[in-house]
Design an enzyme around this catalytic site. Structure first.
Site, PDB file in Angstrom:
ATOM      1  N   LYS A 176     -14.869 100.703 -29.637  1.00 25.70           N
ATOM      2  CA  LYS A 176     -15.617 100.251 -30.813  1.00 25.70           C
ATOM      3  C   LYS A 176     -16.908  99.556 -30.406  1.00 25.70           C
ATOM      4  O   LYS A 176     -16.910  98.706 -29.530  1.00 25.70           O
ATOM      5  CB  LYS A 176     -14.778  99.267 -31.626  1.00 25.70           C
ATOM      6  CG  LYS A 176     -13.501  99.863 -32.171  1.00 25.70           C
ATOM      7  CD  LYS A 176     -12.635  98.800 -32.817  1.00 25.70           C
ATOM      8  CE  LYS A 176     -12.139  97.792 -31.799  1.00 25.70           C
ATOM      9  NZ  LYS A 176     -11.148  96.846 -32.365  1.00 25.70           N
ATOM     10  N   THR A 209     -17.938  89.368 -40.414  1.00 26.20           N
ATOM     11  CA  THR A 209     -17.327  90.507 -39.715  1.00 26.20           C
ATOM     12  C   THR A 209     -16.023  90.124 -39.022  1.00 26.20           C
ATOM     13  O   THR A 209     -15.470  90.917 -38.267  1.00 26.20           O
ATOM     14  CB  THR A 209     -18.294  91.074 -38.655  1.00 26.20           C
ATOM     15  OG1 THR A 209     -18.662  90.006 -37.780  1.00 26.20           O
ATOM     16  CG2 THR A 209     -19.530  91.673 -39.290  1.00 26.20           C
ATOM     17  N   GLY A 211     -12.463  90.073 -38.243  1.00 20.13           N
ATOM     18  CA  GLY A 211     -11.333  90.906 -38.645  1.00 20.13           C
ATOM     19  C   GLY A 211     -11.665  92.373 -38.813  1.00 20.13           C
ATOM     20  O   GLY A 211     -10.804  93.161 -39.213  1.00 20.13           O
ATOM     21  N   THR A 212     -12.893  92.774 -38.469  1.00 18.72           N
ATOM     22  CA  THR A 212     -13.239  94.201 -38.599  1.00 18.72           C
ATOM     23  C   THR A 212     -12.344  95.069 -37.702  1.00 18.72           C
ATOM     24  O   THR A 212     -11.954  96.162 -38.090  1.00 18.72           O
ATOM     25  CB  THR A 212     -14.709  94.469 -38.220  1.00 18.72           C
ATOM     26  OG1 THR A 212     -14.997  93.778 -37.005  1.00 18.72           O
ATOM     27  CG2 THR A 212     -15.653  94.012 -39.305  1.00 18.72           C
ATOM     28  N   GLY A 213     -12.040  94.546 -36.505  1.00 17.31           N
ATOM     29  CA  GLY A 213     -11.239  95.322 -35.557  1.00 17.31           C
ATOM     30  C   GLY A 213      -9.829  95.555 -36.075  1.00 17.31           C
ATOM     31  O   GLY A 213      -9.322  96.688 -36.063  1.00 17.31           O
ATOM     32  N   CYS A 214      -9.195  94.473 -36.535  1.00 18.87           N
ATOM     33  CA  CYS A 214      -7.831  94.576 -37.068  1.00 18.87           C
ATOM     34  C   CYS A 214      -7.826  95.515 -38.269  1.00 18.87           C
ATOM     35  O   CYS A 214      -6.938  96.355 -38.436  1.00 18.87           O
ATOM     36  CB  CYS A 214      -7.320  93.210 -37.529  1.00 18.87           C
ATOM     37  SG  CYS A 214      -7.452  91.947 -36.263  1.00 18.87           S
TER      38      CYS A 214
HETATM   39  N1  LIG Z   1     -22.028  94.788 -39.008  1.00 21.66           N
HETATM   40  C1  LIG Z   1     -21.293  95.889 -39.025  1.00 21.66           C
HETATM   41  N2  LIG Z   1     -21.599  96.903 -39.881  1.00 21.66           N
HETATM   42  C2  LIG Z   1     -20.860  98.024 -39.921  1.00 21.66           C
HETATM   43  N3  LIG Z   1     -19.785  98.225 -39.162  1.00 21.66           N
HETATM   44  C3  LIG Z   1     -19.407  97.260 -38.293  1.00 21.66           C
HETATM   45  C4  LIG Z   1     -20.136  96.040 -38.178  1.00 21.66           C
HETATM   46  N4  LIG Z   1     -19.525  95.256 -37.240  1.00 21.66           N
HETATM   47  C5  LIG Z   1     -18.458  95.965 -36.805  1.00 21.66           C
HETATM   48  N5  LIG Z   1     -18.398  97.177 -37.405  1.00 21.66           N
HETATM   49  C6  LIG Z   1     -17.389  98.205 -37.217  1.00 21.66           C
HETATM   50  O1  LIG Z   1     -16.122  97.584 -37.399  1.00 21.66           O
HETATM   51  C7  LIG Z   1     -15.162  98.145 -36.510  1.00 21.66           C
HETATM   52  C8  LIG Z   1     -14.597  97.047 -35.619  1.00 21.66           C
HETATM   53  O2  LIG Z   1     -15.492  96.850 -34.554  1.00 21.66           O
HETATM   54  P1  LIG Z   1     -15.622  95.594 -33.583  1.00 21.66           P
HETATM   55  O3  LIG Z   1     -16.294  96.121 -32.367  1.00 21.66           O
HETATM   56  O4  LIG Z   1     -16.285  94.458 -34.263  1.00 21.66           O
HETATM   57  O5  LIG Z   1     -14.095  95.230 -33.305  1.00 21.66           O
HETATM   58  P2  LIG Z   1     -13.447  93.857 -32.815  1.00 21.66           P
HETATM   59  O6  LIG Z   1     -14.413  93.104 -32.003  1.00 21.66           O
HETATM   60  O7  LIG Z   1     -12.142  94.213 -32.247  1.00 21.66           O
HETATM   61  O8  LIG Z   1     -13.248  93.090 -34.199  1.00 21.66           O
HETATM   62  P3  LIG Z   1     -12.778  91.558 -34.422  1.00 21.66           P
HETATM   63  O9  LIG Z   1     -13.986  90.904 -35.005  1.00 21.66           O
HETATM   64  O10 LIG Z   1     -11.686  91.698 -35.397  1.00 21.66           O
HETATM   65  O11 LIG Z   1     -12.381  90.999 -33.132  1.00 21.66           O
HETATM   66  C9  LIG Z   1     -15.901  99.231 -35.765  1.00 21.66           C
HETATM   67  O12 LIG Z   1     -15.732 100.464 -36.425  1.00 21.66           O
HETATM   68  C10 LIG Z   1     -17.357  98.789 -35.810  1.00 21.66           C
HETATM   69  O13 LIG Z   1     -18.236  99.842 -35.629  1.00 21.66           O
HETATM   70  C1  LIG Z   2      -4.237  86.653 -35.104  1.00 18.92           C
HETATM   71  C2  LIG Z   2      -5.468  87.395 -34.715  1.00 18.92           C
HETATM   72  N1  LIG Z   2      -5.360  88.675 -34.351  1.00 18.92           N
HETATM   73  C3  LIG Z   2      -6.467  89.379 -34.000  1.00 18.92           C
HETATM   74  C4  LIG Z   2      -7.712  88.795 -34.016  1.00 18.92           C
HETATM   75  C5  LIG Z   2      -8.927  89.598 -33.605  1.00 18.92           C
HETATM   76  O1  LIG Z   2      -9.944  89.499 -34.472  1.00 18.92           O
HETATM   77  C6  LIG Z   2      -7.792  87.443 -34.407  1.00 18.92           C
HETATM   78  N2  LIG Z   2      -8.978  86.802 -34.454  1.00 18.92           N
HETATM   79  N3  LIG Z   2      -6.653  86.780 -34.764  1.00 18.92           N
HETATM   80 MG   LIG Z   3     -16.104  92.478 -33.400  1.00 18.71          MG
END
Ligand SMILES: Nc1ncnc2c1ncn2[C@@H]1O[C@H](COP(=O)(O)OP(=O)(O)OP(=O)(O)O)[C@@H](O)[C@H]1O
Ligand SMILES: Cc1ncc(CO)c(N)n1
Ligand SMILES: [Mg+2]
Length: 501
Positions: A176, A209, A211-214
């Protein structure tokens, strides 16, 4: 009926933007059932992670057994797995209870930079969990950690990382790029062992943003549970994240650098209205003005001019009934009327057209017996909107009540030109329906200044008012006619009240 089902094995986020809470919201928004095995409880907000409390391994095992042995989820999605022991317990359970797909979000380091699973977990991820995964979804830092710490800075780097991670054993790798510095788009790279795919979406300018990953991983799991292929699951999941971010780019929760977003934006037009929804007030039915395209045309008025005059004359609720208008014109007229209505505290209903209600966020819909059934209208409009149904018989009124209508309209009380071939139920019909129904009622059909008294003083307790078309709109001055009719209505109501004493 079987419903698609995702089990998420993850940590709780007290701020509810990520973790278990994000998974539940994302799956719900995507129409999939979600069960939860909690691996850790975190104290977390928009500033970062203040504390982590792991759940005991045996108790993670017990939760897994409870869900997997009985509820048979289609797909398992994993998030925060805080210790090697918990990863091992999960792998054992997955071998004992097979599922259709395993989505691994190898949560180690959040975007905020906090460590959610230390280096000791890395080896167990590589050796035990990743080889079982149908897809693994690392962010940049996690991908880098999985391949020995090489920093990833470009899409080309992401591709090579995806290939290397694929060698660890998962069927698909999605690296990602949410955290890719200085990229205009949000690019994610998929490698399925043969080919690379790039998924791009507009990078939404927002700090919400967290929680986008989860959310992405559980939305992928949700689509897989519905039966989608991996690439199409990613495509839909990514589009969902993008629109949720766009929808909540301006919301403000917490004072930290990274806020949560709103997963349920598809409910924007109904249940998530920020203003507190008011329950429908039946006294609004008192003088109910229903517009008519032909009459407005005949008198050379726009619908908004007619509505404004009716409101200034004292109409207590408005219904737009535009049978001949083009949809685009209707929508524009509805928006203009809504502004006028709301500045006077008058609800605006739309005849028949649920799409117009949704598009302009009107207060509700009035439906006839051959329109959309009230039950379907309710499910489309959500719990807050007003739904009125035209009923000629006690059976229809009973059905309207069961289907969740807020009021019924009963008529034609008298013959009318507005509706051709409309059966007249008369005052007796009005009474029969009124006395058997629990809903507030408005009378319609040929009512005007000459006969309003006989309708309102006929002795039907749930009759709350009269709905009129021609008596207001097929006249030279809508304002004056409304004022006159309101006076007559008030007189009848007063004399009814006196009789009741
Ligand atoms: N500002 C944004 N606009 C559009 N899409 C986004 C944006 N930020 C993240 N994404 C998308 O959201 C999804 C999660 O990506 P990201 O790389 O942020 O994951 P992460 O770091 O595991 O997330 P978390 O913030 O939950 O730790 C991906 O599909 C990414 O392309
Ligand atoms: C509990 C939990 N799981 C995953 C993430 C990743 O965003 C977070 N910040 N917190
Ligand atoms: Mg992220």
């Amino acid at each position: 009926m079987r419903v698609p089902h995702v089990l998420t094995v993850a940590g709780s986020d007290s701020g509810s933007g990520a973790g278990i809470q994000a998974d539940l919201k994302a799956c719900s928004a995507r129409g999939v059932y979600c069960s939860t095995v909690i691996t850790a409880v975190t104290a977390q907000n928009t500033l970062g992670v203040q504390g982590v409390n792991d759940v005991a391994e045996d108790f993670v095992r017990e939760q897994l057994k409870s869900v997997l042995s009985d509820m048979h989820p289609d797909v398992v999605k994993t998030g925060m797995l805080p210790s090697p022991g918990i990863v091992k317990v999960l792998c054992q359970s997955l071998k004992e209870f097979r599922v259709r797909a395993l989505v691994v979000d190898p949560v180690m380091i959040s975007t905020s930079g906090d460590v959610l699973a230390g280096p000791s977990v890395l080896a167990t991820f590589r050796e035990e969990l990743l080889p079982l995964a149908d897809i693994v979804t690392p962010n940049l830092r996690e991908a880098s950690a999985l391949i020995g710490g090489v920093p990833l800075e470009t899409v080309a780097d992401m591709r090579s990382a995806a290939k290397l991670i694929h060698n660890i054993g998962p069927r698909n790798v999605l690296v990602k790029g949410g955290d890719l510095p200085a990229s205009f788009d949000a690019v994610d790279v998929l490698f399925d062992g043969k080919e690379f795919y790039e998924f791009r979406s507009t990078r939404i300018k927002t700090s919400n943003t967290h929680g986008t990953g989860c959310t992405l991983a559980s939305s992928i799991a949700a689509e897989l549970a519905k039966g989608a292929s991996v690439p199409s699951a990613i495509k839909i999941a990514k589009r969902y994240v993008e629109s949720a971010l766009e929808y909540s780019k301006d919301i403000l929760i917490g004072g930290g650098r990274q806020g949560p977003f709103d997963h349920l934006m598809n409910l924007k037009n109904n249940t998530l209205n920020v203003s507190v929804p008011r329950p429908f007030d039946p006294s609004k039915l008192l003088l109910y003005a229903v517009t008519d395209t032909k009459m407005n045309k005949k008198w050379g008025r726009s619908v908004s001019v007619a509505v404004k005059a009716a409101i200034e004359g004292g109409a207590t609720i408005i219904q737009l009934r535009e049978k001949d208008a083009d949809t685009r014109d209707f929508l524009e007229a509805a928006k203009a009327c809504l502004e006028i209505c709301h500045s006077h505290g008058v609800p605006l209903l739309i005849n028949d057209r649920i799409d117009i209600v949704l598009a302009c966020d009107a207060d509700g819909v009035h439906i006839g017996q051959s329109d959309m059934p009230a039950r379907v209208a309710r499910s489309l409009l959500g719990p807050d909107k007003i739904i009125g149904v035209t009923c000629k018989t006690p059976e229809q009124a009973e059905e309207a009540w069961i289907d969740g209508a807020d009021y019924i309209g009963c008529g034609g009380v008298y013959p009318t030109n507005t509706k051709e071939n409309n059966a007249v139920v008369g005052l007796d019909g009005l009474k029969t329906v009124g006395l058997t129904s629990k809903l507030p009622m408005v009378a319609i059909g040929g009512i005007g200044i000459s006969n309003v008294k006989s309708v309102l003083e006929f002795g039907v307790p749930n009759l709350k008012g009269v709905a009129v078309v021609s008596a207001l709109f097929d006249r030279e001055s809508v304002l004056a006619e409304t004022q006159n009719l309101l006076r007559a209505v008030m007189d009848s109501v007063k004399s009814e009240q006196n009789q009741a004493r």
